[in-house]
Write an enzyme that holds these catalytic residues in place. Structure first.
Site, mmCIF file in Angstrom:
data_model
loop_
_atom_site.group_PDB
_atom_site.id
_atom_site.type_symbol
_atom_site.label_atom_id
_atom_site.label_comp_id
_atom_site.label_asym_id
_atom_site.label_seq_id
_atom_site.Cartn_x
_atom_site.Cartn_y
_atom_site.Cartn_z
ATOM 1 N N HIS A 168 2.368 41.016 63.057
ATOM 2 C CA HIS A 168 3.792 41.081 63.363
ATOM 3 C C HIS A 168 4.006 41.480 64.814
ATOM 4 O O HIS A 168 3.600 42.559 65.238
ATOM 5 C CB HIS A 168 4.499 42.082 62.444
ATOM 6 C CG HIS A 168 5.980 42.151 62.693
ATOM 7 N ND1 HIS A 168 6.855 41.237 62.160
ATOM 8 C CD2 HIS A 168 6.717 43.002 63.448
ATOM 9 C CE1 HIS A 168 8.076 41.537 62.562
ATOM 10 N NE2 HIS A 168 8.023 42.592 63.341
ATOM 11 N N ARG B 202 5.228 7.694 54.358
ATOM 12 C CA ARG B 202 4.064 8.448 54.775
ATOM 13 C C ARG B 202 4.045 8.491 56.299
ATOM 14 O O ARG B 202 4.599 7.613 56.957
ATOM 15 C CB ARG B 202 2.780 7.797 54.255
ATOM 16 C CG ARG B 202 2.614 7.913 52.746
ATOM 17 C CD ARG B 202 1.241 7.417 52.314
ATOM 18 N NE ARG B 202 0.168 8.184 52.922
ATOM 19 C CZ ARG B 202 -0.268 9.363 52.459
ATOM 20 N NH1 ARG B 202 0.292 9.902 51.386
ATOM 21 N NH2 ARG B 202 -1.258 9.990 53.060
ATOM 22 N N HIS C 24 2.754 13.041 83.542
ATOM 23 C CA HIS C 24 1.710 14.039 83.807
ATOM 24 C C HIS C 24 1.905 15.242 82.892
ATOM 25 O O HIS C 24 3.002 15.790 82.799
ATOM 26 C CB HIS C 24 1.777 14.470 85.274
ATOM 27 C CG HIS C 24 0.560 15.186 85.745
ATOM 28 N ND1 HIS C 24 -0.267 14.695 86.732
ATOM 29 C CD2 HIS C 24 0.003 16.363 85.355
ATOM 30 C CE1 HIS C 24 -1.261 15.541 86.944
ATOM 31 N NE2 HIS C 24 -1.118 16.562 86.106
ATOM 32 N N HIS D 112 2.671 18.509 81.318
ATOM 33 C CA HIS D 112 3.324 19.698 81.846
ATOM 34 C C HIS D 112 4.184 20.329 80.764
ATOM 35 O O HIS D 112 4.495 19.717 79.751
ATOM 36 C CB HIS D 112 4.196 19.349 83.061
ATOM 37 C CG HIS D 112 5.387 18.489 82.729
ATOM 38 N ND1 HIS D 112 5.290 17.132 82.505
ATOM 39 C CD2 HIS D 112 6.708 18.801 82.563
ATOM 40 C CE1 HIS D 112 6.491 16.639 82.240
ATOM 41 N NE2 HIS D 112 7.368 17.643 82.257
#
Length: 338
Positions: free
Chosen positions: A240, A23, A164, A166
């Site tokens: 689409h 799991r 950081h 990004h």
């Protein structure tokens, strides 16, 4: 018993190893201390430590490359490809080379060192996606470039060298082989069925429901039938569209919402695991193609080892139906659209 499943897009086979089924909670990594922001080049006040910004959403009356920004885009200091010059190729016997012309940029997603994408305000999250789109559309004008890869690496084992928050963009002077192969399979499906493979895939997933994680007016997120990794998810526009650059503002708002939703669920389910988020889109200036752009979210919860490298077959110990069920057990905000 274990089961082999084939992905209808790549035609790749995956082993769902039910004999050693796990799991998602079994994969929770231990908590790791963060390094902090004292020396982070992406934090406010350190703007001069990066190349000059090419785009920034910032407060009024603030100067470029100074604090006051909300989202900031800069060239990668250690770029894989560099801008400038024409694209030149050469054959050397059986080998071919091409000049490393291209673009490699970093999208710094916010000034706060410790606030990751699922924890941003909805408005800020949309700003990040608008930066993605703006740079995509700007680079699309450069006829030397053929493909744009947007991606986000989260965590050291997923390739993130800085904590950081990004993401990155690399624009290449050629269409990668994997993209050409995927487009060829989609074209063959279109010629046989006169329908889009991805549109049919979404219809099937919505009808069965067993692997759906989240959806809203514009997007569907689900664990693919032949998932390579535990809790792998694909995020597809329900209309689409061939290329990411065609996204309008309403779609970006819905995309930001579903990305925050599923990344928040993933963070809660398995203790903020490393992951890669990658864009699959049509080659540039081919928005009228039969392709259907989408993102793939690839949690790095298992190790790719010798068998995978040797066969291009993946061993996944967590059936996608169980992964989707676990993700659906995570509470979500009341603002989520169904």
């Amino acid at each position: 018993m274990p089961e082999l499943r084939q992905d209808p897009v790549s035609e790749r086979w995956v082993i769902i190893a039910t004999e050693r089924a796990k799991r998602p909670s079994d994969f929770k990594p231990p908590h790791k201390e963060k390094n902090g922001n004292a020396s982070c080049p992406f934090c406010p006040g350190h703007e001069k430590e990066t190349p000059p910004e090419v785009l920034a959403f910032r407060a009024a009356n603030t100067e470029p490359d100074t604090p006051g920004w909300q989202v900031r885009v800069v060239p990668n200091k250690f770029a894989a490809l560099v801008a400038g010059g024409e694209v030149a190729s050469e054959s050397k016997g059986m080998y071919r080379t091409m000049s490393g012309t291209g673009v490699h940029e970093v999208i710094i997603e916010g000034p706060d060192h410790d606030t990751f994408f699922p924890d941003l305000t909805p408005e800020h999250a949309v700003q990040v996606l608008k930066a993605w789109r703006q740079r995509y559309l700007q680079l699309e004008r450069d006829k030397r470039l053929q493909y744009i890869q947007l991606f986000k690496n989260h965590g050291p084992t997923a390739g993130a060298s800085l904590e950081h928050p990004h993401s990155q963009l690399i624009a290449t002077p050629l269409v990668p082989g994997a993209v050409n192969e995927e487009m060829a399979r989609i074209k063959a499906y279109w010629q046989e069925k006169e329908r889009c493979l991805f549109c049919d895939l979404m219809k099937t997933e919505l009808e069965t429901g067993a692997r759906v994680v989240a959806f809203n007016k514009e997007f569907l997120a689900f664990c693919p039938f032949a998932s390579r990794f535990p809790m792998e998810m694909w995020i597809m526009p329900r209309r689409h569209q061939a290329g990411f650059g065609t996204c309008n503002d309403e779609q970006l708002e819905q995309l930001a919402a579903i990305l925050q939703d599923i990344l928040g669920r993933l963070k809660q389910a398995v203790n903020d695991p490393p992951f890669n988020l990658v864009l699959h889109t049509a080659p540039l200036r081919r928005e009228d193609s039969i392709y259907h752009w989408h993102f793939e979210l690839l949690p790095r919860l298992t190790i790719v080892a010798g068998f995978e490298w040797g066969t291009d077959m993946y061993i996944n110990p967590t059936p996608p139906e169980i992964a989707a069920q676990s993700l659906n057990e995570i509470s979500v905000s009341p603002e989520e659209e169904g």
